[in-house]
Structure formats: C-alpha cells, structure tokens
Design an enzyme around this catalytic site. Structure first.
Site, PDB file in Angstrom:
ATOM      1  CG  HIS A  49      29.791  30.908  35.317  1.00 31.03           C
ATOM      2  ND1 HIS A  49      29.528  30.219  36.471  1.00 31.03           N
ATOM      3  CD2 HIS A  49      28.972  30.394  34.375  1.00 31.03           C
ATOM      4  CE1 HIS A  49      28.584  29.328  36.248  1.00 31.03           C
ATOM      5  NE2 HIS A  49      28.230  29.401  34.982  1.00 31.03           N
ATOM      6  CD  GLU A  90      35.492  35.757  39.766  1.00 35.97           C
ATOM      7  OE1 GLU A  90      35.203  35.171  38.714  1.00 35.97           O
ATOM      8  OE2 GLU A  90      34.896  35.524  40.847  1.00 35.97           O
ATOM      9  CG  ASP A 114      58.713  35.526  41.301  1.00 37.30           C
ATOM     10  OD1 ASP A 114      59.558  34.603  41.234  1.00 37.30           O
ATOM     11  OD2 ASP A 114      58.591  36.403  40.421  1.00 37.30           O
TER      12      ASP A 114
END
Length: 161
Positions: free
Chosen positions: A79, A114, A128
C-alpha cells in the site's frame, strides 16, 4: 499442532492487495539495515574522496528517502502510505558501508517494506557510485532490525555475532 500461516496476499491462488480499510490507524515504525562490503580499491576511492561522481554516502542518504516514498510503486502489493518520518544513517565502518533506515507512519499497515526498500536502494546507490573503482563490491545483510505497532505487535531481531 501448529496451523499454517495464512498468506494474506493470495486468495484462491491469485495475488491481491489486502483490504486495510477496517484497520485502525496506529503509530508504526520499522528499522532495517544493509551492508555494502568494499574491496580495497573501492574503500580507498571512498576514503580518499576520489570519486568523480560525488559523495556516495550523501547520495545513498537521499536515495533511501526517495525509495521510502516510492515503495508502493516498486513492491507490487504494498500500500502507498503517508510516511510521517524517515531517519537515515549511512556510515563507513571497518566491515564496509552500513545503512540503517527507520521509517514512521500513522496508518492501518506497517512500514517494514519501506524500511527494507530504503536500505536496499541506498546500498545499490553506493555500488553505483563506486563501481568504477571495483566491480567486486557486495551488498548483504539486508534485514529488518525492529518494528513496532500494529496487530502483530513489536519485533526486535536477534543480535548477530
């Protein structure tokens, strides 16, 4: 005899988003961690400030916050939540870069996904930013450290030795 846990995201073998409309909004929080293991060349580049892309730890902090806000887009049955706070710590330790994120909300469902998404995306951004120095960087140790609130109650992970 123990009963099998109910898989709430499946009904009749089909995926579904759980209906939380009848659940009370409560204060909830979750904390997760991840580790980025740095080979010598990557660590040297980070410590020496020799990274042409900029500050990997600063970028990781911002990436974690953005990941929290986008979790509902990335984790298919999650959600979208009204996040009320995010704390991010990205530190260089002897074992590598340690990422810890705590997410808070007042809502009908928790923020574990989250927090886990945030530490993972932060770790990917460290990779990265430093991959030019070494492709042998490893991401590991992604786990939930603690959660509070909600029907299932509080959780605190066991210490790792």
């Amino acid at each position: 005899m123990t009963s099998e846990p109910t898989l709430t995201h499946f009904r009749d073998g089909q995926p579904r988003m759980v209906d939380v409309s009848d659940k009370a909004a409560t204060v909830r929080s979750a904390t997760a961690e991840a580790w980025v293991r740095l080979p010598g060349a990557a660590r040297a580049a980070l410590e020496g400030g020799e990274n042409r892309k900029g500050d990997p730890l600063g970028v990781a902090r911002l990436a974690a916050i953005q990941a929290v806000k986008r979790t509902g887009d990335l984790v298919l049955l999650c959600h979208p939540l009204p996040v009320t706070g995010v704390d991010v710590a990205v530190t260089l330790e002897d074992a590598g870069v340690h990422v810890v994120v705590t997410v808070r909300t007042v809502g009908p469902t928790g923020v574990e996904m989250e927090a886990l998404t945030a530490v993972t995306v932060a770790a990917l951004n460290v990779y990265d930013m430093l991959k030019a120095a070494s492709k042998a960087i490893e991401i590991d140790g992604v786990r939930l450290l603690a959660k509070s609130g909600g029907k299932s109650g509080d959780y605190v992970a066991d210490e790792r030795g």
